[in-house]
Scaffold this motif. Structure first.
Motif, PDB file in Angstrom:
ATOM      1  N   LEU A  18      -7.360 -18.158  -8.043  1.00  0.00           N
ATOM      2  CA  LEU A  18      -8.265 -17.105  -7.583  1.00  0.00           C
ATOM      3  C   LEU A  18      -8.543 -17.245  -6.087  1.00  0.00           C
ATOM      4  N   LEU A  19      -8.709 -18.495  -5.624  1.00  0.00           N
ATOM      5  CA  LEU A  19      -8.940 -18.713  -4.200  1.00  0.00           C
ATOM      6  C   LEU A  19      -7.719 -18.290  -3.393  1.00  0.00           C
ATOM      7  N   GLY A  20      -6.523 -18.566  -3.936  1.00  0.00           N
ATOM      8  CA  GLY A  20      -5.310 -18.156  -3.253  1.00  0.00           C
ATOM      9  C   GLY A  20      -5.178 -16.649  -3.161  1.00  0.00           C
ATOM     10  N   VAL A  21      -5.552 -15.947  -4.230  1.00  0.00           N
ATOM     11  CA  VAL A  21      -5.487 -14.482  -4.232  1.00  0.00           C
ATOM     12  C   VAL A  21      -6.506 -13.908  -3.242  1.00  0.00           C
ATOM     13  N   ILE A  22      -7.705 -14.479  -3.204  1.00  0.00           N
ATOM     14  CA  ILE A  22      -8.714 -14.016  -2.251  1.00  0.00           C
ATOM     15  C   ILE A  22      -8.215 -14.202  -0.817  1.00  0.00           C
ATOM     16  N   LEU A 236     -17.432 -14.099 -17.002  1.00  0.00           N
ATOM     17  CA  LEU A 236     -18.593 -13.383 -17.551  1.00  0.00           C
ATOM     18  C   LEU A 236     -18.552 -11.914 -17.125  1.00  0.00           C
ATOM     19  N   PHE A 237     -18.220 -11.676 -15.869  1.00  0.00           N
ATOM     20  CA  PHE A 237     -18.139 -10.315 -15.347  1.00  0.00           C
ATOM     21  C   PHE A 237     -17.012  -9.531 -16.017  1.00  0.00           C
ATOM     22  N   VAL A 238     -15.835 -10.138 -16.114  1.00  0.00           N
ATOM     23  CA  VAL A 238     -14.666  -9.451 -16.670  1.00  0.00           C
ATOM     24  C   VAL A 238     -14.862  -9.159 -18.150  1.00  0.00           C
ATOM     25  N   ASN A 239     -15.487 -10.059 -18.884  1.00  0.00           N
ATOM     26  CA  ASN A 239     -15.729  -9.835 -20.309  1.00  0.00           C
ATOM     27  C   ASN A 239     -16.557  -8.566 -20.545  1.00  0.00           C
ATOM     28  N   ILE A 240     -17.477  -8.290 -19.631  1.00  0.00           N
ATOM     29  CA  ILE A 240     -18.315  -7.099 -19.770  1.00  0.00           C
ATOM     30  C   ILE A 240     -17.590  -5.860 -19.246  1.00  0.00           C
ATOM     31  N   ALA A 241     -16.876  -6.025 -18.138  1.00  0.00           N
ATOM     32  CA  ALA A 241     -16.235  -4.876 -17.491  1.00  0.00           C
ATOM     33  C   ALA A 241     -15.015  -4.374 -18.249  1.00  0.00           C
ATOM     34  N   TRP A 253      -4.911 -12.097 -23.888  1.00  0.00           N
ATOM     35  CA  TRP A 253      -4.903 -13.163 -22.878  1.00  0.00           C
ATOM     36  C   TRP A 253      -4.369 -12.645 -21.553  1.00  0.00           C
ATOM     37  N   VAL A 254      -3.296 -11.874 -21.611  1.00  0.00           N
ATOM     38  CA  VAL A 254      -2.687 -11.315 -20.396  1.00  0.00           C
ATOM     39  C   VAL A 254      -3.646 -10.351 -19.711  1.00  0.00           C
ATOM     40  N   VAL A 255      -4.313  -9.507 -20.515  1.00  0.00           N
ATOM     41  CA  VAL A 255      -5.269  -8.552 -19.952  1.00  0.00           C
ATOM     42  C   VAL A 255      -6.414  -9.286 -19.262  1.00  0.00           C
ATOM     43  N   PHE A 256      -6.901 -10.338 -19.888  1.00  0.00           N
ATOM     44  CA  PHE A 256      -7.987 -11.105 -19.276  1.00  0.00           C
ATOM     45  C   PHE A 256      -7.534 -11.737 -17.967  1.00  0.00           C
ATOM     46  N   ALA A 257      -6.364 -12.362 -17.963  1.00  0.00           N
ATOM     47  CA  ALA A 257      -5.861 -12.996 -16.736  1.00  0.00           C
ATOM     48  C   ALA A 257      -5.674 -11.956 -15.633  1.00  0.00           C
ATOM     49  N   ALA A 258      -5.153 -10.781 -16.000  1.00  0.00           N
ATOM     50  CA  ALA A 258      -4.978  -9.715 -15.009  1.00  0.00           C
ATOM     51  C   ALA A 258      -6.323  -9.244 -14.479  1.00  0.00           C
ATOM     52  N   GLY A 259      -7.323  -9.161 -15.360  1.00  0.00           N
ATOM     53  CA  GLY A 259      -8.663  -8.768 -14.927  1.00  0.00           C
ATOM     54  C   GLY A 259      -9.252  -9.769 -13.942  1.00  0.00           C
ATOM     55  N   LEU A 261      -7.545 -11.686 -11.885  1.00  0.00           N
ATOM     56  CA  LEU A 261      -6.829 -11.538 -10.618  1.00  0.00           C
ATOM     57  C   LEU A 261      -7.327 -10.305  -9.863  1.00  0.00           C
ATOM     58  N   LEU A 262      -7.597  -9.216 -10.595  1.00  0.00           N
ATOM     59  CA  LEU A 262      -8.136  -8.014  -9.954  1.00  0.00           C
ATOM     60  C   LEU A 262      -9.527  -8.284  -9.376  1.00  0.00           C
ATOM     61  N   LEU A 263     -10.323  -9.089 -10.076  1.00  0.00           N
ATOM     62  CA  LEU A 263     -11.639  -9.442  -9.558  1.00  0.00           C
ATOM     63  C   LEU A 263     -11.503 -10.245  -8.266  1.00  0.00           C
ATOM     64  N   ALA A 264     -10.524 -11.156  -8.215  1.00  0.00           N
ATOM     65  CA  ALA A 264     -10.280 -11.929  -6.996  1.00  0.00           C
ATOM     66  C   ALA A 264      -9.887 -11.015  -5.850  1.00  0.00           C
ATOM     67  N   VAL A 265      -9.065 -10.003  -6.143  1.00  0.00           N
ATOM     68  CA  VAL A 265      -8.694  -9.032  -5.112  1.00  0.00           C
ATOM     69  C   VAL A 265      -9.935  -8.284  -4.627  1.00  0.00           C
ATOM     70  N   ALA A 266     -10.808  -7.888  -5.567  1.00  0.00           N
ATOM     71  CA  ALA A 266     -12.032  -7.170  -5.197  1.00  0.00           C
ATOM     72  C   ALA A 266     -12.914  -8.025  -4.291  1.00  0.00           C
ATOM     73  N   ILE A 267     -13.016  -9.321  -4.595  1.00  0.00           N
ATOM     74  CA  ILE A 267     -13.800 -10.216  -3.738  1.00  0.00           C
ATOM     75  C   ILE A 267     -13.178 -10.303  -2.352  1.00  0.00           C
ATOM     76  N   GLY A 268     -11.845 -10.384  -2.309  1.00  0.00           N
ATOM     77  CA  GLY A 268     -11.167 -10.406  -1.020  1.00  0.00           C
ATOM     78  C   GLY A 268     -11.396  -9.138  -0.221  1.00  0.00           C
TER      79      GLY A 268
END
Length: 302
Positions: A18-22, A236-241, A253-259, A261-268
């Motif tokens: 996640l840090l790498g993606v950000i 916690l955020f992705v589980n709700i979103a 599992w794939v959907v969660f991992a993708a979510g 990564l998308l959250l990391a992009v949003a933070i970036g």
């Protein structure tokens, strides 16, 4: 058993990514190539090979700080479900333990900073605990709202209760809740606009100034613990979103991992388009997040 294995593997392996993606997202906004996605793994591996330098003014508290913080965060990781899969440990009231495991880690981090007898690290510790006093109630308001919706105080059934029909019925409340949680996510992990994890200006730092004296494996524990905390609050955020369940365990599992990564992009993206707030503005934003989650609770109280 398979769910538990996947859970442990994701918890241990994915946080530094996640840090790498950000970092890669911020580099793209700045028109740079940026470091590789796996750079955080390389950095932590290099730190594990280095020696440890300890000040004469420190005691065992300084050494215990990174270790206890990482251990508390790892235990908290066993309480949070990843996607639509149950957590390895689940019991009534585990949401309170989850929140206060973070508090335990914060206590040892700030105590280790004070143990150095450094005025700079003491300043960072004071800021950390001051801002956490506003971020923690926001997290609890969010959890209470979810408790009201699900009728349970356990994280696994609480988060698995957030499905598409629940979103259709209480979407306004959940949107306010997610907005407050996103602010807490940024604040608790000392991301912009609250703090800059890449800064080296002691007078403006919050979290980073507290770990200036850590080195080698201790500093690796600090970095990995911070990445893991980001991962858990992000989960916690992705589980709700993402309330969708495909019915296929591997797809989920794939959907969660993708979510994640998308959250990391949003933070970036947030860190690329916003500047760091002045310190006097930080409490105002945290209070705004608290009000958002409080209103989300009001909307579900009947």
């Amino acid at each position: 058993m398979i769910d538990t294995i996947f859970h442990v593997v994701l918890v241990l392996a994915m946080p530094p990514l996640l840090l790498g993606v950000i970092g890669k997202t911020k580099a793209a906004f700045a028109g740079r190539v940026g470091a590789p996605f796996l750079q955080p793994y390389y950095d932590m591996g290099r730190l594990m090979k280095k020696g440890i330098v300890l000040s004469d003014s420190t005691t065992w508290i300084f050494s215990a700080g990174p270790v206890v913080t990482l251990a508390a965060t790892l235990f908290a990781a066993l309480l949070v479900p990843l996607g639509k899969h149950p957590a390895p440990i689940s019991f009534e009231g585990d949401m309170i333990l989850f929140a206060y495991l973070f508090a335990l880690g914060r206590f040892f981090t700030t105590t280790a900073a004070l143990d150095t007898a450094s005025s700079f690290e003491g300043m960072g510790a004071a800021r950390e605990v001051s801002f956490s006093c506003l971020a923690e109630p926001t997290l609890f308001f969010a959890l209470i709202t979810l408790t009201r919706l699900s009728g349970t105080m356990s994280l696994t059934p609480m988060l698995q209760h957030v499905t598409l029909p629940v979103w259709m019925g209480t979407g306004a409340s959940l949107i306010l809740l997610l907005a407050g949680l996103f602010v807490v996510l940024l604040a608790e992990n000392c991301r912009i606009p609250f703090d800059d994890p890449n800064t080296h200006l002691e007078l403006t730092m919050i979290h980073e100034v507290m770990v200036l004296d850590h080195s080698g494996p201790y500093f690796c524990c600090v970095l990995y613990g911070a990445a893991l905390k980001l991962y858990l609050l992000g989960a916690l955020f992705v589980n709700i979103a993402l309330p969708f369940a495909s019915g296929n365990a591997y797809v989920d599992w794939v959907v969660f991992a993708a979510g994640m990564l998308l959250l990391a992009v949003a933070i970036g993206v947030v860190e690329s388009v916003m500047a760091r707030l002045r310190l006097i503005r930080v409490p105002q934003l945290l209070v705004a997040a608290l009000i958002l989650t409080a209103f989300s609770l009001v909307l579900v109280v009947r």
